[in-house]
Design an enzyme around this catalytic site. Sequence first.
Site, PDB file in Angstrom:
ATOM      1  N   GLY A   1       0.793  -1.233   0.000  1.00  0.00           N
ATOM      2  CA  GLY A   1       0.000   0.000   0.000  1.00  0.00           C
ATOM      3  C   GLY A   1       0.820   1.276   0.000  1.00  0.00           C
TER       4      GLY A   1
ATOM      5  N   ASN B   1       1.735   3.112  -2.507  1.00  0.00           N
ATOM      6  CA  ASN B   1       1.101   4.110  -3.389  1.00  0.00           C
ATOM      7  C   ASN B   1      -0.156   4.684  -2.736  1.00  0.00           C
ATOM      8  OD1 ASN B   1       2.365   4.477  -6.191  1.00  0.00           O
ATOM      9  ND2 ASN B   1       2.506   2.268  -5.873  1.00  0.00           N
TER      10      ASN B   1
ATOM     11  N   LYS C   1      -5.940  -8.469  -8.500  1.00  0.00           N
ATOM     12  CA  LYS C   1      -7.022  -9.212  -9.156  1.00  0.00           C
ATOM     13  C   LYS C   1      -7.529  -8.421 -10.354  1.00  0.00           C
ATOM     14  CE  LYS C   1      -7.224 -12.491  -6.147  1.00  0.00           C
ATOM     15  NZ  LYS C   1      -6.952 -13.879  -6.497  1.00  0.00           N
TER      16      LYS C   1
ATOM     17  N   ILE D   1     -10.223  -6.479 -12.441  1.00  0.00           N
ATOM     18  CA  ILE D   1     -11.439  -5.727 -12.156  1.00  0.00           C
ATOM     19  C   ILE D   1     -12.574  -6.313 -12.998  1.00  0.00           C
ATOM     20  CG2 ILE D   1     -12.521  -3.426 -12.407  1.00  0.00           C
ATOM     21  CD1 ILE D   1     -10.488  -3.532 -10.162  1.00  0.00           C
TER      22      ILE D   1
ATOM     23  N   HIS E   1       1.484   1.014 -13.496  1.00  0.00           N
ATOM     24  CA  HIS E   1       2.234  -0.194 -13.845  1.00  0.00           C
ATOM     25  C   HIS E   1       3.727   0.130 -13.724  1.00  0.00           C
ATOM     26  CE1 HIS E   1       2.880  -4.066 -15.750  1.00  0.00           C
ATOM     27  NE2 HIS E   1       3.847  -3.485 -16.451  1.00  0.00           N
TER      28      HIS E   1
ATOM     29  N   ASP F   1      -3.312  -3.958 -18.760  1.00  0.00           N
ATOM     30  CA  ASP F   1      -2.249  -2.995 -19.129  1.00  0.00           C
ATOM     31  C   ASP F   1      -2.353  -2.441 -20.553  1.00  0.00           C
ATOM     32  OD1 ASP F   1      -1.168  -3.523 -16.596  1.00  0.00           O
ATOM     33  OD2 ASP F   1       0.055  -5.160 -17.369  1.00  0.00           O
TER      34      ASP F   1
ATOM     35  N   GLU G   1       6.921   6.199  -8.716  1.00  0.00           N
ATOM     36  CA  GLU G   1       5.462   5.972  -8.693  1.00  0.00           C
ATOM     37  C   GLU G   1       4.808   6.887  -7.665  1.00  0.00           C
ATOM     38  OE1 GLU G   1       4.006   1.937  -8.395  1.00  0.00           O
ATOM     39  OE2 GLU G   1       5.823   1.169  -9.314  1.00  0.00           O
TER      40      GLU G   1
HETATM   41  C1  GRF Z   1       3.540  -1.004  -7.591  1.00  0.00           C
HETATM   42  O1  GRF Z   1       4.809  -1.289  -8.089  1.00  0.00           O
HETATM   43  C2  GRF Z   1       2.562  -0.786  -8.728  1.00  0.00           C
HETATM   44  O2  GRF Z   1       3.156  -0.273  -9.879  1.00  0.00           O
HETATM   45  C3  GRF Z   1       2.043  -2.155  -9.011  1.00  0.00           C
HETATM   46  O3  GRF Z   1       1.972  -2.774  -7.754  1.00  0.00           O
HETATM   47  C4  GRF Z   1       2.915  -2.179  -6.853  1.00  0.00           C
HETATM   48  C5  GRF Z   1       2.155  -1.776  -5.630  1.00  0.00           C
HETATM   49  O4  GRF Z   1       2.988  -1.358  -4.597  1.00  0.00           O
HETATM   50  N1  GRF Z   1       0.817  -2.112  -9.754  1.00  0.00           N
HETATM   51  P1  GRF Z   1       2.378  -0.743  -3.270  1.00  0.00           P
HETATM   52  O5  GRF Z   1       1.421  -1.773  -2.689  1.00  0.00           O
HETATM   53  O6  GRF Z   1       1.658   0.520  -3.633  1.00  0.00           O
HETATM   54  O7  GRF Z   1       3.544  -0.505  -2.381  1.00  0.00           O
END
Ligand code: GRF
Length: 210
Positions: free
Chosen positions: A12, A14, A91, A93, A109, A150, A179
């Site tokens: 989590g 992000n 998963k 969507i 991604h 993607d 990110e």
């Molecule tokens: C990230 O690298 C994102 O690009 C991918 O899954 C990862 C999630 O990381 N889709 P986090 O759970 O946000 O740390």
Amino acid sequence: MKSLAVFASGGGSNFKAIHHSIISGKILGKIALLLSNNPNCGAVQFAEETGIANAIFNNSRYPEKKNRDDAILEILQDIEPDLIILAGYMKKIPDSVVHHFKSRIINIHPALLPKFGGKGFFGMKVHQAVIEAGEDRSGATVHFVNEEYDKGPIIAQENVIIDPQDSAESLAEKVLKIEHELYPQVIKAYCEDRIIWKNNQPKIEEAIEN
Ligand code: GRF
């Protein structure tokens, strides 16, 4: 203020970066709900700690896929978020959700799509494939979500340089760092209605400084 729903399955980071951008006033939005398949993941734990409503949809709670998909659509229709954010959701969507929220679902991604994307390219596998291919750069891509993994229209990308001594792990760290900047920037733009469509491609308009 835009209402946001976030899907996450993992650590989590992000989700936390997005939340941070909201509480610091950078993003004019509110996280209405966190959805996850994994009740024990870091994202759910963070939602609990910060008082964000959360809901779990997995096999043990909804053994039938159809019931699970219907329940996800129903809870999202109750909130009708302006934007659905996939932040490390492992998963697929449901198609019914993709149809209902067309052009309102985004994903991040950890590579420069269209390279190193699609079914099977997730987590560390992406970075391993990039290193094995001998690329000199990778990065992160934010894109709209359609029915194919993607493949939805790309909104924004950011590069990182791969050094000869980089491993999949060190590359993952570099990419995750960008990110945490790129995703909040795109969500901020969405919340300010600065994502515009031109020739069927989304584009971020620069913010007008006051
Ligand atoms: C990230 O690298 C994102 O690009 C991918 O899954 C990862 C999630 O990381 N889709 P986090 O759970 O946000 O740390």
